[in-house]
Design a protein around this motif. Structure first.
Motif, PDB file in Angstrom:
ATOM      1  N   ASP A 162     -16.879  25.785  -4.007  1.00 28.62           N
ATOM      2  CA  ASP A 162     -17.492  26.382  -5.592  1.00 28.62           C
ATOM      3  C   ASP A 162     -17.157  25.407  -6.510  1.00 28.62           C
ATOM      4  OD1 ASP A 162     -19.044  28.407  -4.240  1.00 28.62           O
ATOM      5  OD2 ASP A 162     -18.003  29.994  -5.038  1.00 28.62           O
ATOM      6  N   VAL A 163     -15.984  24.977  -6.200  1.00 31.68           N
ATOM      7  CA  VAL A 163     -15.518  23.860  -7.485  1.00 31.68           C
ATOM      8  C   VAL A 163     -16.092  22.640  -7.207  1.00 31.68           C
ATOM      9  CG1 VAL A 163     -13.442  22.740  -8.161  1.00 31.68           C
ATOM     10  CG2 VAL A 163     -13.300  25.033  -7.748  1.00 31.68           C
ATOM     11  N   ALA A 164     -16.034  22.216  -6.061  1.00 34.96           N
ATOM     12  CA  ALA A 164     -16.881  20.896  -5.847  1.00 34.96           C
ATOM     13  C   ALA A 164     -18.154  20.632  -5.919  1.00 34.96           C
ATOM     14  CB  ALA A 164     -16.740  20.740  -4.119  1.00 34.96           C
ATOM     15  N   GLU A 165     -18.923  21.803  -6.012  1.00 34.55           N
ATOM     16  CA  GLU A 165     -20.419  21.865  -6.119  1.00 34.55           C
ATOM     17  C   GLU A 165     -21.164  20.896  -5.421  1.00 34.55           C
ATOM     18  OE1 GLU A 165     -20.441  21.333 -10.635  1.00 34.55           O
ATOM     19  OE2 GLU A 165     -20.639  23.586 -10.885  1.00 34.55           O
ATOM     20  N   LEU A 166     -21.188  20.956  -4.235  1.00 32.23           N
ATOM     21  CA  LEU A 166     -21.942  19.976  -3.128  1.00 32.23           C
ATOM     22  C   LEU A 166     -23.410  20.103  -3.401  1.00 32.23           C
ATOM     23  CD1 LEU A 166     -19.347  19.928  -0.064  1.00 32.23           C
ATOM     24  CD2 LEU A 166     -19.301  18.392  -2.167  1.00 32.23           C
ATOM     25  N   THR A 167     -24.135  19.123  -2.883  1.00 23.57           N
ATOM     26  CA  THR A 167     -25.536  19.136  -3.022  1.00 23.57           C
ATOM     27  C   THR A 167     -25.901  18.188  -1.731  1.00 23.57           C
ATOM     28  OG1 THR A 167     -25.763  17.112  -4.064  1.00 23.57           O
ATOM     29  CG2 THR A 167     -25.606  19.068  -5.457  1.00 23.57           C
ATOM     30  N   PRO A 168     -27.253  18.514  -1.223  1.00 29.59           N
ATOM     31  CA  PRO A 168     -27.639  17.717  -0.231  1.00 29.59           C
ATOM     32  C   PRO A 168     -27.512  16.528  -0.336  1.00 29.59           C
ATOM     33  CG  PRO A 168     -28.999  19.745  -0.556  1.00 29.59           C
ATOM     34  CD  PRO A 168     -28.067  19.666  -1.788  1.00 29.59           C
ATOM     35  N   SER A 169     -27.705  15.832  -1.436  1.00 24.05           N
ATOM     36  CA  SER A 169     -27.668  14.348  -1.932  1.00 24.05           C
ATOM     37  C   SER A 169     -26.238  13.929  -1.445  1.00 24.05           C
ATOM     38  CB  SER A 169     -28.253  13.987  -3.007  1.00 24.05           C
ATOM     39  OG  SER A 169     -27.651  14.493  -3.930  1.00 24.05           O
ATOM     40  N   ASP A 170     -25.213  14.600  -1.357  1.00 24.80           N
ATOM     41  CA  ASP A 170     -23.918  14.039  -1.585  1.00 24.80           C
ATOM     42  C   ASP A 170     -23.374  13.161  -0.330  1.00 24.80           C
ATOM     43  OD1 ASP A 170     -22.526  14.587  -3.997  1.00 24.80           O
ATOM     44  OD2 ASP A 170     -22.404  16.677  -3.633  1.00 24.80           O
ATOM     45  N   VAL A 171     -22.408  12.134  -0.433  1.00 24.06           N
ATOM     46  CA  VAL A 171     -21.811  11.813   0.653  1.00 24.06           C
ATOM     47  C   VAL A 171     -20.454  12.400   0.611  1.00 24.06           C
ATOM     48  CG1 VAL A 171     -21.140   9.727   1.825  1.00 24.06           C
ATOM     49  CG2 VAL A 171     -23.130   9.989   0.813  1.00 24.06           C
ATOM     50  N   VAL A 172     -20.155  13.096   1.452  1.00 27.12           N
ATOM     51  CA  VAL A 172     -18.670  14.017   1.372  1.00 27.12           C
ATOM     52  C   VAL A 172     -17.738  13.369   2.266  1.00 27.12           C
ATOM     53  CG1 VAL A 172     -17.787  16.347   1.362  1.00 27.12           C
ATOM     54  CG2 VAL A 172     -20.249  15.872   0.869  1.00 27.12           C
ATOM     55  N   LEU A 173     -16.395  13.324   1.898  1.00 28.51           N
ATOM     56  CA  LEU A 173     -15.511  12.738   2.694  1.00 28.51           C
ATOM     57  C   LEU A 173     -14.501  14.008   2.647  1.00 28.51           C
ATOM     58  CD1 LEU A 173     -13.643  10.913   4.288  1.00 28.51           C
ATOM     59  CD2 LEU A 173     -13.066   9.583   2.209  1.00 28.51           C
TER      60      LEU A 173
END
Length: 323
Positions: free
Chosen positions: A135-146
């Motif tokens: 929830d803090v990170a607020e990821l979206t489908p467009s993110d490149v997440v490491l």
């Protein structure tokens, strides 16, 4: 009952498996016959006697660690509905501690469960922390997440969530076995950050794309290398430092590149009132299969071995003790 007791701060071998009096539930409490108890990394730090401003206060000795408890209610205290007896439950507030065959908890902190005890005990703290982290990170489908420490209890859940969200997911972990576990979770790329130049190989694999969100649970030099992969305007969110090494980004660099740096753990500790709803969410996510924790179990009598394995980062997933 049998329990694991710490009489003196020091190495894992100071944890003693012994017989202690059975706890008795007081008013508003239930007693739980423990089927699984969670082990947390911070407990290894407290056991060692180390102290720090971001750590809970050291316990008075002797002590029994472990608030994360799942099992079956076998007795209730005054004022508690006897229908609780025989129900499978989980709590994050077991006392005197979950490293035992029996524990008591306030009935208000107890959740009935229909999932396995080991799964429930993994989700009641690790699952909650992962959801708060996300929830803090607020990821979206467009993110490149490491995701660093991606084979750990929190890391595995973060990888699953980001994958299902539709983001591109890179999971970094230490050693071939952990990398294979991350790959099986469905990460687009799984890398061994114990190998030299691992960050350069990630950059090459991305083919010009850049990491937009770094979710770090390891700290130290590995976090530093991962941080260098962040695109301008990216987010760096930390949840701990499994390496026991601290990495603090240079403030001037952060400002110049428009980066957002958030210590999720500090944010979460400042919002204790949100915990009950996160517990409900975490257990629901495990019940419907949205999130599946990995568990590495040790017999209760081998709590010292569990601590040693956790400290040496030789574990995969959530460490639990089985009485």
């Amino acid at each position: 009952m049998h329990a694991v007791v710490l009489h003196a701060f020091g190495p894992a071998t100071n944890l003693s498996y012994e017989t202690v009096p059975d706890p008795v539930p007081g008013p508003g409490q239930v007693r739980i016959a423990v089927k699984a108890a969670g082990v947390h990394l911070v407990e290894t730090v407290l056991r060692s006697g180390r102290a720090g401003e971001s750590l809970p206060p050291q316990p008075e000795l002797p002590t029994i660690f472990g608030g994360e408890v799942a099992g079956r209610v076998d007795e209730v205290g005054p004022g508690v509905d006897p229908s609780w007896i025989g129900r499978d439950v989980v709590t994050a507030s077991g006392r005197p501690g979950g490293y035992a065959e029996l524990a008591v908890a306030d009935v208000a902190s107890v959740h009935p469960i229909t999932i396995g005890h080991e799964t429930a005990v993994a989700m009641i703290v690790t699952g909650v922390t992962a959801l708060q982290f996300l929830d803090v990170a607020e990821l979206t489908p467009s993110d490149v997440v490491l995701v660093t420490s991606a084979a750990g209890g929190i890391g595995r859940l973060v990888v699953q969530y980001a994958r299902d969200l539709g983001a591109k997911v890179i999971g970094a972990a230490g050693g071939p076995a952990k990398v294979a576990a991350v790959r099986e979770l469905g990460a687009d790329l799984a890398v061994d950050y114990d190998r030299p130049s691992w960050a350069e190989s990630v950059a090459a694999e991305l083919g010009g794309r850049e990491v937009t969100a770094l979710l770090d649970g390891v700290g130290g030099d590995k976090a530093r290398a991962a941080f260098e992969l962040l695109a301008d305007g990216g987010r760096y969110v930390t949840i701990g430092n499994a390496s026991s090494q601290v990495f603090r980004p240079d403030p001037e660099t952060v400002e110049k590149r428009g980066l957002t740096v958030t210590n999720a753990l500090m944010t979460l500790l400042s919002e204790p009132d949100t915990r009950p709803r996160y517990e409900v969410r975490a257990l629901a996510a495990a019940t419907d299969g949205t999130l599946t924790p990995a568990v590495q179990a040790f017999p209760l009598a081998e709590a010292a071995a569990a601590h040693a394995a956790l400290e040496s980062r030789a574990t995969t997933g959530k460490v639990v003790l089985i009485p």
